[in-house]
Write a protein that holds these residues in place. Sequence first.
Motif, mmCIF file in Angstrom:
data_model
loop_
_atom_site.group_PDB
_atom_site.id
_atom_site.type_symbol
_atom_site.label_atom_id
_atom_site.label_comp_id
_atom_site.label_asym_id
_atom_site.label_seq_id
_atom_site.Cartn_x
_atom_site.Cartn_y
_atom_site.Cartn_z
ATOM 1 N N GLN A 138 0.797 -1.159 0.054
ATOM 2 C CA GLN A 138 0.003 0.170 0.006
ATOM 3 C C GLN A 138 0.621 1.300 -0.005
ATOM 4 O OE1 GLN A 138 -2.989 -0.058 3.224
ATOM 5 N NE2 GLN A 138 -3.558 -2.161 2.618
ATOM 6 N N LEU A 139 2.105 1.151 0.584
ATOM 7 C CA LEU A 139 2.968 2.428 0.676
ATOM 8 C C LEU A 139 3.519 2.485 -0.587
ATOM 9 C CD1 LEU A 139 4.513 4.159 2.292
ATOM 10 C CD2 LEU A 139 6.315 2.591 2.971
ATOM 11 N N GLY A 140 3.765 1.492 -1.199
ATOM 12 C CA GLY A 140 4.344 1.543 -2.700
ATOM 13 C C GLY A 140 3.398 2.366 -3.479
ATOM 14 N N PHE A 141 2.169 1.920 -3.667
ATOM 15 C CA PHE A 141 1.155 2.479 -4.273
ATOM 16 C C PHE A 141 1.069 4.055 -4.045
ATOM 17 C CE2 PHE A 141 0.109 -1.845 -5.480
ATOM 18 C CZ PHE A 141 0.104 -2.077 -6.987
ATOM 19 N N GLY A 142 0.845 4.167 -2.670
ATOM 20 C CA GLY A 142 0.800 5.533 -2.374
ATOM 21 C C GLY A 142 1.900 6.521 -2.854
ATOM 22 N N LEU A 143 3.121 5.975 -2.603
ATOM 23 C CA LEU A 143 4.162 6.807 -3.235
ATOM 24 C C LEU A 143 4.302 7.213 -4.716
ATOM 25 C CD1 LEU A 143 7.147 5.258 -1.276
ATOM 26 C CD2 LEU A 143 6.512 7.617 -0.873
ATOM 27 N N LEU A 144 3.820 6.358 -5.366
ATOM 28 C CA LEU A 144 3.708 6.347 -6.890
ATOM 29 C C LEU A 144 2.331 6.936 -7.273
ATOM 30 C CD1 LEU A 144 4.832 5.947 -9.604
ATOM 31 C CD2 LEU A 144 3.631 3.445 -9.832
ATOM 32 N N LEU A 145 1.336 6.611 -6.806
ATOM 33 C CA LEU A 145 0.097 7.297 -7.156
ATOM 34 C C LEU A 145 -0.213 8.517 -6.878
ATOM 35 C CD1 LEU A 145 -1.852 3.867 -7.332
ATOM 36 C CD2 LEU A 145 -0.890 4.851 -9.213
ATOM 37 N N ILE A 146 0.321 8.955 -5.867
ATOM 38 C CA ILE A 146 0.190 10.193 -5.181
ATOM 39 C C ILE A 146 1.193 11.416 -5.475
ATOM 40 C CG2 ILE A 146 -0.630 11.626 -3.293
ATOM 41 C CD1 ILE A 146 -1.875 9.023 -2.135
ATOM 42 N N PHE A 147 2.114 10.822 -4.956
ATOM 43 C CA PHE A 147 3.324 11.914 -4.897
ATOM 44 C C PHE A 147 4.189 11.785 -6.203
ATOM 45 C CE2 PHE A 147 2.780 10.778 -0.262
ATOM 46 C CZ PHE A 147 2.390 12.064 0.138
ATOM 47 N N GLY A 148 4.384 10.517 -6.553
ATOM 48 C CA GLY A 148 4.922 10.369 -7.761
ATOM 49 C C GLY A 148 4.262 11.082 -9.045
ATOM 50 N N ALA A 149 3.062 10.751 -8.966
ATOM 51 C CA ALA A 149 2.200 11.398 -9.924
ATOM 52 C C ALA A 149 1.979 12.974 -9.929
ATOM 53 C CB ALA A 149 0.602 10.788 -9.901
ATOM 54 N N ILE A 150 2.056 13.550 -8.894
ATOM 55 C CA ILE A 150 2.124 14.628 -8.772
ATOM 56 C C ILE A 150 3.257 15.396 -9.461
ATOM 57 C CG2 ILE A 150 2.440 16.863 -7.130
ATOM 58 C CD1 ILE A 150 0.103 15.352 -5.342
ATOM 59 N N SER A 151 4.583 14.637 -9.015
ATOM 60 C CA SER A 151 5.780 15.142 -9.568
ATOM 61 C C SER A 151 5.736 15.091 -11.085
ATOM 62 C CB SER A 151 7.013 14.443 -9.115
ATOM 63 O OG SER A 151 7.059 14.361 -7.629
ATOM 64 N N GLY A 152 5.131 13.650 -11.638
ATOM 65 C CA GLY A 152 5.138 13.625 -13.138
ATOM 66 C C GLY A 152 4.216 14.649 -13.658
ATOM 67 N N ALA A 153 3.168 14.975 -12.907
ATOM 68 C CA ALA A 153 2.212 16.028 -13.563
ATOM 69 C C ALA A 153 3.081 17.552 -13.683
ATOM 70 C CB ALA A 153 1.051 16.332 -12.695
ATOM 71 N N MET A 154 4.102 18.263 -12.651
ATOM 72 C CA MET A 154 4.484 18.955 -12.838
ATOM 73 C C MET A 154 5.683 18.966 -13.942
ATOM 74 S SD MET A 154 5.306 22.124 -11.546
ATOM 75 C CE MET A 154 4.789 22.105 -10.043
ATOM 76 N N CYS A 155 6.428 17.731 -13.910
ATOM 77 C CA CYS A 155 7.369 17.766 -15.089
ATOM 78 C C CYS A 155 6.584 17.900 -16.703
ATOM 79 C CB CYS A 155 7.820 16.226 -14.932
ATOM 80 S SG CYS A 155 9.228 15.866 -16.379
ATOM 81 N N VAL A 156 5.640 17.200 -16.754
ATOM 82 C CA VAL A 156 4.890 17.346 -18.085
ATOM 83 C C VAL A 156 4.258 18.772 -18.362
ATOM 84 C CG1 VAL A 156 2.979 16.656 -19.419
ATOM 85 C CG2 VAL A 156 4.476 14.977 -18.052
ATOM 86 N N ALA A 157 3.805 19.364 -17.127
ATOM 87 C CA ALA A 157 3.442 20.891 -17.274
ATOM 88 C C ALA A 157 4.509 21.651 -17.542
ATOM 89 C CB ALA A 157 2.761 21.256 -15.927
ATOM 90 N N ALA A 158 5.664 21.602 -16.952
ATOM 91 C CA ALA A 158 6.768 22.426 -17.600
ATOM 92 C C ALA A 158 7.266 22.137 -18.954
ATOM 93 C CB ALA A 158 7.880 22.069 -16.521
ATOM 94 N N ALA A 159 7.301 20.918 -19.293
ATOM 95 C CA ALA A 159 7.612 20.489 -20.552
ATOM 96 C C ALA A 159 6.826 21.234 -21.682
ATOM 97 C CB ALA A 159 7.865 18.927 -20.685
ATOM 98 N N SER A 160 5.307 21.135 -21.147
ATOM 99 C CA SER A 160 4.267 21.388 -22.134
ATOM 100 C C SER A 160 4.375 23.015 -22.294
ATOM 101 C CB SER A 160 3.141 21.202 -21.724
ATOM 102 O OG SER A 160 3.018 19.722 -21.547
ATOM 103 N N TRP A 161 4.641 23.814 -21.296
ATOM 104 C CA TRP A 161 4.730 25.120 -21.402
ATOM 105 C C TRP A 161 6.136 25.743 -21.969
ATOM 106 C CZ3 TRP A 161 4.993 28.539 -16.216
ATOM 107 C CH2 TRP A 161 4.867 30.023 -16.414
ATOM 108 N N ALA A 162 7.026 25.148 -21.896
ATOM 109 C CA ALA A 162 8.335 25.367 -22.744
ATOM 110 C C ALA A 162 8.100 24.971 -24.055
ATOM 111 C CB ALA A 162 9.510 24.317 -22.507
ATOM 112 N N ILE A 163 7.438 23.795 -24.544
ATOM 113 C CA ILE A 163 7.104 23.578 -25.980
ATOM 114 C C ILE A 163 6.412 24.566 -26.706
ATOM 115 C CG2 ILE A 163 5.889 21.784 -27.333
ATOM 116 C CD1 ILE A 163 6.795 19.771 -25.440
ATOM 117 N N LEU A 164 5.320 25.057 -25.805
ATOM 118 C CA LEU A 164 4.301 26.138 -26.439
ATOM 119 C C LEU A 164 4.966 27.371 -26.481
ATOM 120 C CD1 LEU A 164 1.025 25.246 -24.268
ATOM 121 C CD2 LEU A 164 1.442 25.036 -26.693
ATOM 122 N N ARG A 165 5.858 27.718 -25.731
ATOM 123 C CA ARG A 165 6.685 29.141 -25.760
ATOM 124 C C ARG A 165 7.695 29.028 -26.786
ATOM 125 N NH1 ARG A 165 9.725 30.246 -21.685
ATOM 126 N NH2 ARG A 165 9.665 32.506 -21.819
#
Length: 222
Positions: A138-165
């Motif tokens: 359960q700890l493993g899935f929590g680390l990936l699906l909550i905190f990991g996914a939020i970090s992944g979202a920030m990574c994709v958002a930053a990349a997308s902003w850079a692509i659009l600019r």
Amino acid sequence: MESGLTRWGGPVAGLLFALLLVGGVLLMNSSTPADDDPDDEFVEFYGDSGNRVEQICAAYMLAGAGLAFLWFLNHLRQRLTMAAGSDWLGGLMTGSGVVFVALLYAAATAWVIISGSMEFGSTEIEQIDPSLMRILPQLGFGLLLIFGAISGAMCVAAASWAILRSGALPSWLGWLGVLVAIVLLFAVVFLPLIALPIWVLAASAALLMGQGESRTAPAPSP
């Protein structure tokens, strides 16, 4: 002129990341008892060497996925830097990606630590509290699906902003990334996590085709 490794390395790494992440997570999820299963099923599961080996294989797949993701991000940042120069968005993308990989590795460790200690160490099934067998996955899935996914979202958002600019890659990829970043915020229900490898595959295809609008981005605001 790009060398073969420079041109193909990032897209291939993106493909490997998608395959290894999806395969590793699905293998780990399918081989682990459900949260509401009785303790006896967890004890029986970890008492089976075949199950333990399966979890270890899944952990190695996730380890490979993390390395492939870092290679992909490095290639993507180089492409964005060539188009827009030094940009804080590239640093944010890379930093968030590193955090995602760290959390992916932490999740894989939580998933596999019992199986690994039994296969490679001297730990016996009788020495392990059944509550740990239930809590660690359960700890493993929590680390990936909550905190990991939020970090992944920030990574994709930053990349997308850079692509659009910058126009270094097609604008559709940037807008797709905006959608993916939003979807990843709901990865706690598991299925939305698939949005990350889908975006990486799309970005890998765009990198390989070398598409972009080739405009120079404005100087970043402080």
